[in-house]
Design an enzyme around this catalytic site. Structure first.
Site, short mmCIF file in Angstrom:
data_model
loop_
_atom_site.label_atom_id
_atom_site.label_comp_id
_atom_site.label_asym_id
_atom_site.label_seq_id
_atom_site.Cartn_x
_atom_site.Cartn_y
_atom_site.Cartn_z
N LEU A 136 -7.15 -5.05 -6.36
CA LEU A 136 -6.08 -3.84 -6.05
C LEU A 136 -6.02 -3.84 -4.88
O LEU A 136 -7.01 -4.05 -4.00
CB LEU A 136 -6.43 -2.65 -6.71
CG LEU A 136 -6.60 -2.72 -8.15
CD1 LEU A 136 -7.06 -1.14 -8.51
CD2 LEU A 136 -5.38 -3.05 -8.74
N ASP A 137 -5.03 -3.77 -4.31
CA ASP A 137 -4.86 -3.27 -2.73
C ASP A 137 -5.74 -2.43 -2.40
O ASP A 137 -6.20 -1.50 -3.12
CB ASP A 137 -3.36 -3.07 -2.32
CG ASP A 137 -2.53 -4.17 -2.78
OD1 ASP A 137 -2.72 -5.19 -2.70
OD2 ASP A 137 -1.04 -3.82 -2.63
N LYS A 138 -6.12 -2.31 -0.85
CA LYS A 138 -7.13 -1.44 -0.36
C LYS A 138 -6.70 -0.02 -0.97
O LYS A 138 -7.41 0.99 -1.20
CB LYS A 138 -6.93 -1.57 1.20
CG LYS A 138 -7.75 -0.44 1.79
CD LYS A 138 -7.94 -0.51 3.38
CE LYS A 138 -8.39 0.54 4.10
NZ LYS A 138 -8.37 0.52 5.47
N THR A 140 -4.55 1.18 -3.14
CA THR A 140 -4.06 1.26 -4.59
C THR A 140 -5.17 1.56 -5.39
O THR A 140 -6.35 1.02 -5.48
CB THR A 140 -3.45 0.14 -5.18
OG1 THR A 140 -2.18 -0.21 -4.47
CG2 THR A 140 -2.82 0.48 -6.57
#
Length: 322
Positions: A136-138, A140
């Site tokens: 997951l994105d940092k 998110t």
């Protein structure tokens, strides 16, 4: 890298000649490569920097691939949704990077996993990404699965790469405006933006195919914002953020893909909540997949973090979907 010495190099020390030949490498780096036996002159290994060179000699310098730094175990609390001998499902907090990279060598999910799982993660998926199947994105938050052994890693990696139809991945997002139609799909190749290489974009040529299904589950009466549930059919970098922005409904507070919206009619306290959030209003709520050992389909739901709940409340959106 190859360099043939010239007449002006004759009689010079080897280290000085190499510094001129390969100025992109530091002198200390060149010295280390030579002493480690990575330089040959006319086919003979040279391990001394002080030898004098002659014109017309062929130098071959091999640059070995950089060794990845080995992440260190760090005792960092994890919100564990499920764990057995094969895998671990966590609710990743926003702000946590998944695996170490330049500028983020510590405090990552990998550092936390090494402490939580111990030696069982050794070598699973590589030195810098032990056990990581997807990410997951940092900024998110939400559900992630991590493999704890080779069997689980191979099976889950194959599933996420080749069989996405049998993975349940739903996200909830708050977007500006109300998408129309209220339910549909967004298809468009995603790749690096030609205008800004730090951003991703929907491209007319190039990029990788991407498909997002969305459904509006609530909206404000004034259409300022709405809650959208998204299901991924592919897994591209920033996919939901890029696709929603592409149809004119960027994620609330997204610092990269969202344009500022007038919120003057909101209360000062609500405006302050939005101003201080500083990341995309996106959460990976549900994750389901076939267990790599039993084949049983298992599904998990990650609770929303408090700061994201505060965004819903600031925009007078309910949490009926929880």
């Amino acid at each position: 890298m190859v360099y043939v010495t010239r007449s002006e190099d004759a009689g010079e020390r080897l280290d000085r000649v190499l510094a001129r030949a390969w100025p992109q490498e530091s002198r200390s780096r060149l010295k280390a490569l030579i002493t480690d036996g990575h330089l040959t002159i006319d086919g003979t290994v040279k391990d001394s920097v002080s030898v004098k060179v002659r014109a017309g000699q062929t130098m071959l310098l091999e640059i070995p691939p950089a060794e990845p730094a080995i992440p260190e175990a760090e005792t960092i609390a994890l919100d564990v949704l499920y764990e057995d001998d094969d895998l671990l499902v966590i609710n990743k907090p926003a702000g946590m990077v998944v695996h170490p990279a330049a500028g983020n060598e510590s405090g990552t999910l990998v550092n936390a996993l090494l402490a939580h799982c111990g030696d069982s993660l050794s070598g699973i998926g590589g030195v810098k990404r032990p056990g990581i199947v997807h990410r997951l994105d940092k900024d998110t938050s939400g559900a992630m699965v991590v493999a704890k052994n080779d069997m689980a890693h191979r099976a889950l990696s194959r599933l996420f790469a080749e069989d996405k139809e049998n993975i349940e991945r739903t996200y909830v997002a708050i977007v500006w405006g109300v998408p129309s139609p209220a339910e549909g799909k967004i298809a468009g190749n995603i790749g690096r933006s030609p205008r800004n290489r730090k951003k991703m974009a929907v491209l007319t040529t190039g990029g990788k195919p991407a498909l997002t299904y969305y459904k509006v589950i609530e909206n404000r009466p004034d259409s300022l914002a709405s809650v959208v549930k998204c299901r991924l059919a592919t897994g591209r970098t920033h996919q939901i953020r890029v696709h929603m922005a592409h149809i004119g409904h960027s994620l609330v507070c997204d610092p990269v893909y969202s344009k500022s919206r007038p919120v003057r009619h909101l209360s000062p306290s609500s405006q302050a909540v939005l101003a201080n959030f500083g990341k995309q209003a996106l959460h990976a709520q549900t994750l389901g997949f076939a267990h790599p050992r039993t084949g049983e389909f298992i599904s998990f739901k990650a609770p929303l973090p408090d700061d994201l709940i505060a965004i819903y409340m600031a925009l007078n959106l309910s949490l009926s979907f929880i």
